[in-house]
Structures are given as structure tokens and as C-alpha cells.
Design an enzyme around this catalytic site. Structure first.
Site, PDB file in Angstrom:
ATOM      1  N   ARG A 122     -37.203 -11.308  -3.639  1.00 48.73           N
ATOM      2  CA  ARG A 122     -38.723 -11.433  -4.234  1.00 48.73           C
ATOM      3  C   ARG A 122     -38.721 -12.031  -5.730  1.00 48.73           C
ATOM      4  NH1 ARG A 122     -38.848  -8.398  -0.337  1.00 48.73           N
ATOM      5  NH2 ARG A 122     -37.183  -7.560  -1.449  1.00 48.73           N
ATOM      6  N   THR A 123     -38.202 -11.504  -6.580  1.00 51.73           N
ATOM      7  CA  THR A 123     -38.200 -11.979  -8.044  1.00 51.73           C
ATOM      8  C   THR A 123     -37.697 -13.315  -8.297  1.00 51.73           C
ATOM      9  OG1 THR A 123     -38.077  -9.574  -8.311  1.00 51.73           O
ATOM     10  CG2 THR A 123     -38.156 -11.025 -10.143  1.00 51.73           C
ATOM     11  N   LYS A 129     -15.964 -14.182 -15.771  1.00 52.20           N
ATOM     12  CA  LYS A 129     -14.803 -14.644 -16.855  1.00 52.20           C
ATOM     13  C   LYS A 129     -15.000 -13.958 -18.184  1.00 52.20           C
ATOM     14  CE  LYS A 129     -15.354 -19.151 -15.278  1.00 52.20           C
ATOM     15  NZ  LYS A 129     -15.513 -20.584 -15.984  1.00 52.20           N
ATOM     16  N   ARG A 147     -32.403 -10.886 -14.750  1.00 56.70           N
ATOM     17  CA  ARG A 147     -31.965  -9.767 -14.286  1.00 56.70           C
ATOM     18  C   ARG A 147     -30.807  -9.442 -14.538  1.00 56.70           C
ATOM     19  NH1 ARG A 147     -33.989  -7.758  -8.193  1.00 56.70           N
ATOM     20  NH2 ARG A 147     -35.950  -7.664  -9.400  1.00 56.70           N
ATOM     21  N   HIS A 169     -39.312  -3.230 -15.233  1.00 55.56           N
ATOM     22  CA  HIS A 169     -39.550  -4.566 -14.626  1.00 55.56           C
ATOM     23  C   HIS A 169     -40.789  -5.050 -14.623  1.00 55.56           C
ATOM     24  CE1 HIS A 169     -39.055  -7.358 -11.112  1.00 55.56           C
ATOM     25  NE2 HIS A 169     -38.632  -6.647 -10.286  1.00 55.56           N
TER      26      HIS A 169
HETATM   27  N1   CP Z   1     -39.377  -6.148  -6.292  1.00 55.64           N
HETATM   28  C1   CP Z   1     -38.218  -6.566  -6.211  1.00 55.64           C
HETATM   29  O1   CP Z   1     -37.730  -6.427  -7.359  1.00 55.64           O
HETATM   30  O2   CP Z   1     -37.573  -7.216  -5.291  1.00 55.64           O
HETATM   31  P1   CP Z   1     -36.262  -8.053  -5.362  1.00 55.64           P
HETATM   32  O3   CP Z   1     -35.173  -6.929  -5.730  1.00 55.64           O
HETATM   33  O4   CP Z   1     -36.068  -8.429  -4.005  1.00 55.64           O
HETATM   34  O5   CP Z   1     -36.264  -9.047  -6.544  1.00 55.64           O
END
Ligand code: CP
Length: 304
Positions: A51-52, A80, A101, A129
């Protein structure tokens, strides 16, 4: 230049502006279709995501911009041994804004400190998040019409669930919110969050029994047990199915209680619940795209 590391980086007033912008984008898509012409978003994902990452990419493409990036540490020079600091210095030469991320808490913050472009924390370990929180808040604001005066239950892995930590922090600033934390002992909300709530005299309770608590809730935020943060598989297996939301449990909930989930869902919500009109976790995904479009425009200081 602004970054987004945690929900509190934006004031309540700034969040309202962001959500108003997301609403306008949703209603007037064509107006924003070229807002980011010539701009590039980098998605630097050292951890899996559906999603993100895809919603950030869809957001930038829908604004007329372009995207580049990597979807795993293995496919970048991190494999590396390159540091996050050196990576963002490089990415700063190729893109105008970056969503990152990382499994290590604080890694996007390190990147932001070395970056020449805005950096967005797209999830750092078990910490925060913030863009999921923007998604959650926009969903609640749209479907409930308010961000105050409700009782919200968080259920599942409250220890490692970064979406929980970020959403609790964000909601602490709104009036008359009561928190009910529903978890097994091993997955309780971290003590630092409890201390923050106590310091601000915000009411909360911790319980184990979902069925006993569900009838008091305006919102139920389900979460998956975060397998990737466990130190041993045995503990994960013991706890993974501790909560399963079923149709039978939903019968005990209020007729207007909403069920949210940041997704991915594993087993904690039975698929039989998906058809219940109170289950809005797939609606959240759509709001996530609009709010990320609004966020990109805001951080790039683009006015339409
Ligand atoms: N909600 C969320 O962070 O989903 P993903 O891990 O699929 O990005």
C-alpha cells in the site's frame, strides 16, 4: 524545507488544511493532473510494502510527476554496505522528494538530516508510520465527520505496531478521545505511550477481552501481529491468532462502529466481516492515495 517524520510534525491546523486539500483533490482530479509536471518522487523501501509504496507512486503519477526507486534493500547498494546517509545524498541528485521505509527506527530521520530534498518517513521499524496516520485520520474525518468525541479501541499487536503508536500520538491532540487498548500482556502498548497519556490526563484503559470491550467503541482499529519484529517464531505462533474479529463478535458492536485496519490483514479479521458496511479498511486505502497527493504538494510547496 520540511520533512515528515511523525504525525506531530504537523499542527492540528496544518492537518486540517492537508485534509481539506485531499478532499479537494478527490473531488477535482483534473485540476491537479499536472501539478507535479517535471517533479520526481523517489521511493526508497528497505522493507516490504504494498500500500504505502504503491500509493505514493500512484499519488505522484496522478499529479503528473514521475517516480523511481527501489522496493527492497537487496536491490539497492545497501546490500553492499552503503549507509542511509550516503544513499539519500545520492537520491537527492535524482529526485525532488523521497519516501523512505526502513526496518531501523530513526533511519528516515538520519536521511532527513543529510538530505537536500524533503524526506517522508514511510514507516521506521516499530516506531512511527505518519502517512498511515494521515490516511486513518482522513478516513475517520470523512466517515464520522469529526476527529473528536469518540472512544477508540486498538486491538492486537500494540507493542510493535507503528501505525498504532503514530495514531495514538495524533489523536492525543483532539478533544474527548478515550483509548481502549486491547492486547495480550506480551503485546501491550509501550510504557512511554502510557506515560504520555497519563501526563496529559487522557483517559485510557488496557484490557485483554475484545468481546467484552467491543460494545463501548465508536472505532475499532485492528492490527496484525508483526511477525518481522519478533525475536523468536515460537512467541509469534503462540500470539498470532489471539484475536480474530468475526461476524459473531461484530453483532456485539454498535451499529455505527467503524472497523479500521492499516493492512495487510493476516488472520485477525475474518473475511466474512469484509461485507459488513462498518468494515472500512479497504476504503482507507483509497483515502491514503489522496492524502499522499496532498502531502506531496504540501512538502513541495506547490499551490494549485
Ligand atoms: N499499511 C501499510 O503500511 O501497508 P504496506 O506495508 O503494504 O505498505
Amino acid at each position: 524545507m520540511r520533512h515528515l517524520m511523525k504525525p506531530l510534525d504537523f499542527s492540528v491546523e496544518e492537518l486540517e488544511q492537508l485534509f481539506d486539500l485531499a478532499d479537494d483533490i478527490q473531488k477535482n482530479r483534473a485540476k491537479y493532473a499536472h501539478a507535479c509536471d517535471g517533479k520526481i518522487l523517489a521511493t526508497c523501501f528497505y522493507e516490504p510494502s504494498t500500500r504505502t509504496r504503491l500509493s505514493f507512486e500512484s499519488a505522484m503519477l496522478s499529479l503528473g510527476g514521475q517516480v523511481l526507486g527501489f522496493a527492497s534493500a537487496d536491490s539497492s547498494s545497501a546490500a553492499k554496505g552503503e549507509s542511509v546517509a550516503d544513499t539519500i545524498r545520492t537520491v537527492s541528485c535524482f529526485a525532488d522528494i523521497c519516501a523512505m521505509r526502513h526496518p531501523k527506527e530513526g533511519a528516515p530521520m538520519v536521511a532527513a538530516s543529510k538530505s537536500r530534498i524533503p524526506v517522508i518517513n514511510a514507516g521506521d521499524g516499530g516506531h512511527e508510520h505518519p502517512t498511515q496516520t494521515l490516511t486513518d485520520l482522513l478516513t475517520i474525518r470523512t466517515l464520522k465527520g469529526r476527529l473528536n468525541n469518540f472512544t477508540i479501541g486498538f486491538c492486537g499487536d500494540l507493542k510493535f505496531g507503528r501505525t498504532v503508536h503514530s495514531l495514538v500520538h495524533a489523536l492525543m491532540r483532539y478533544d474527548n478521545i478515550r483509548f481502549v487498548f486491547i492486547s495480550p500482556e506480551e503485546l501491550r502498548i509501550p510504557s512511554y505511550v502510557r506515560e504520555e497519556l497519563k501526563d496529559q490526563n487522557i483517559p485510557f484503559e488496557e484490557v485483554i477481552d475484545l468481546e467484552a470491550a467491543i460494545g463501548d467503541l465508536d472505532l475499532l482499529y485492528m492490527t496484525r501481529v508483526q511477525r518481522e519484529r519478533f525475536f523468536n517464531e515460537e512467541d509469534y505462533v503462540r500470539l498470532k491468532d489471539f484475536y480474530i474479529l468475526t461476524k459473531a463478535k461484530m453483532k456485539k458492536a454498535r451499529p455505527d462502529m467503524l472497523v479500521l485496519h492499516p493492512l495487510p490483514r493476516v488472520n485477525e479479521i475474518s473475511v466474512e466481516v469484509d461485507d459488513d458496511p462498518r468494515a472500512v479498511y479497504f476504503d482507507q486505502v483509497q483515502y491514503g492515495r489522496y492524502v499522499r497527493m496532498a502531502l506531496i504538494l504540501t512538502l513541495l510547496e506547490i499551490q494549485v
